[in-house]
Design an enzyme around this catalytic site. Sequence first.
Site, short mmCIF file in Angstrom:
data_model
loop_
_atom_site.label_atom_id
_atom_site.label_comp_id
_atom_site.label_asym_id
_atom_site.label_seq_id
_atom_site.Cartn_x
_atom_site.Cartn_y
_atom_site.Cartn_z
N ASP A 1 0.82 -1.21 0.00
CA ASP A 1 0.00 0.00 0.00
C ASP A 1 0.85 1.26 0.00
O ASP A 1 0.45 2.29 -0.55
CB ASP A 1 -0.94 -0.01 1.21
CG ASP A 1 -2.13 -0.94 1.01
OD1 ASP A 1 -2.32 -1.43 -0.12
OD2 ASP A 1 -2.86 -1.19 1.98
N GLY A 2 2.03 1.20 0.62
CA GLY A 2 2.92 2.36 0.61
C GLY A 2 3.39 2.69 -0.80
O GLY A 2 3.44 3.86 -1.20
N HIS B 1 2.47 6.15 -2.96
CA HIS B 1 3.52 6.95 -3.60
C HIS B 1 3.19 7.17 -5.07
O HIS B 1 3.33 8.29 -5.60
CB HIS B 1 4.87 6.25 -3.46
CG HIS B 1 6.02 7.06 -3.96
ND1 HIS B 1 6.43 7.04 -5.28
CD2 HIS B 1 6.86 7.93 -3.32
CE1 HIS B 1 7.45 7.85 -5.44
NE2 HIS B 1 7.73 8.40 -4.27
N GLU C 1 -5.43 9.76 4.47
CA GLU C 1 -5.77 10.70 5.53
C GLU C 1 -4.81 11.87 5.57
O GLU C 1 -3.74 11.85 4.95
CB GLU C 1 -5.75 10.01 6.91
CG GLU C 1 -4.37 9.71 7.46
CD GLU C 1 -3.77 8.43 6.95
OE1 GLU C 1 -2.58 8.47 6.53
OE2 GLU C 1 -4.43 7.39 6.98
N ARG D 1 -7.97 20.15 22.42
CA ARG D 1 -6.60 20.14 22.93
C ARG D 1 -6.20 18.68 23.10
O ARG D 1 -6.90 17.89 23.74
CB ARG D 1 -6.48 20.88 24.26
CG ARG D 1 -5.03 20.89 24.78
CD ARG D 1 -4.88 21.78 26.00
NE ARG D 1 -3.47 21.84 26.39
CZ ARG D 1 -2.99 22.62 27.36
NH1 ARG D 1 -3.81 23.41 28.03
NH2 ARG D 1 -1.71 22.61 27.65
N ASP E 1 -3.12 15.45 21.42
CA ASP E 1 -1.94 15.13 20.61
C ASP E 1 -2.10 15.51 19.15
O ASP E 1 -1.11 15.81 18.48
CB ASP E 1 -1.62 13.63 20.71
CG ASP E 1 -1.06 13.25 22.07
OD1 ASP E 1 -0.76 14.16 22.87
OD2 ASP E 1 -0.91 12.04 22.33
#
Length: 268
Positions: A46-47, A51, A124, A149, A151
């Site tokens: 999937d990477g 790309h 995403e 507020r 991460d």
Amino acid sequence: MKRFVVTSKGDDKSNAIKTILDQYLSDFDLIMDEETPDLVITVGGDGTFLHAVHQYFHRLEDTAFIGVHTGHLGFYADWLPDEIEKLVIEISKEKFELVEYPLLEVKVFKKHAKEYKRYLALNEATVRKIEGSVVMDININGELFERFRGDGLCMSTPSGSTAYNKALGGAIIHPSLSTMQLTEMSSINNRVYRTIGSPLIFPSHHVVQFKPVNEAQSFLMTIDHLTKSVDHVNLLECTVAKEKIKFARFRTFPFWKRVHDSFISDER
């Protein structure tokens, strides 16, 4: 006459399959064309697929994508190396089914900048801080919904709902639905800050904005596999993009079977 390009993850196995695909497809009188391909075939995972999609985002109207996976079963790369000959025969035929999935559009408005920067994401987009907490007002269709507020924040597409979004506790959404989903990363809830604490799913006509409380802050923003450092951001605006990605489909592979095989099946 179909024009094609094959991209590889870069390991020996993927490169060998790329070489075979290049040769077989050329033998069927298809034309190798890196600039204006009708088909982009990725070999890897999937990477590798992500790309390639970003490389050809400018050709979404004219290009379809196919994935061959050389590792674990992927959500985008679903052909096996031992199916190469079958895939080549299917590609050589005159027609094939096109399946379209929605994309995410992100606009970044910076203070004093004359124009905004626009990005597309297949999976995403996320926003987080290098140090400390992200503090942002979340507006839905121009109205303040909450002050967040924590991460960070993640806005995903339906096809990306099985990726980072799932790890954050978000819902899995069928990619035929034209939506986007907002999930929180470790929100802080106390007497000062209150968030909904649940994933939010928006229809295609909604606009969601992230407005930093302190515009001088620096953020790390990811667009799929890409990471960017941004500062002096006045507004981040998320919508379901008008563009869609096209997948070339030569056989039935139901989305829910893909989910089952990836997360539930214990077959190796």
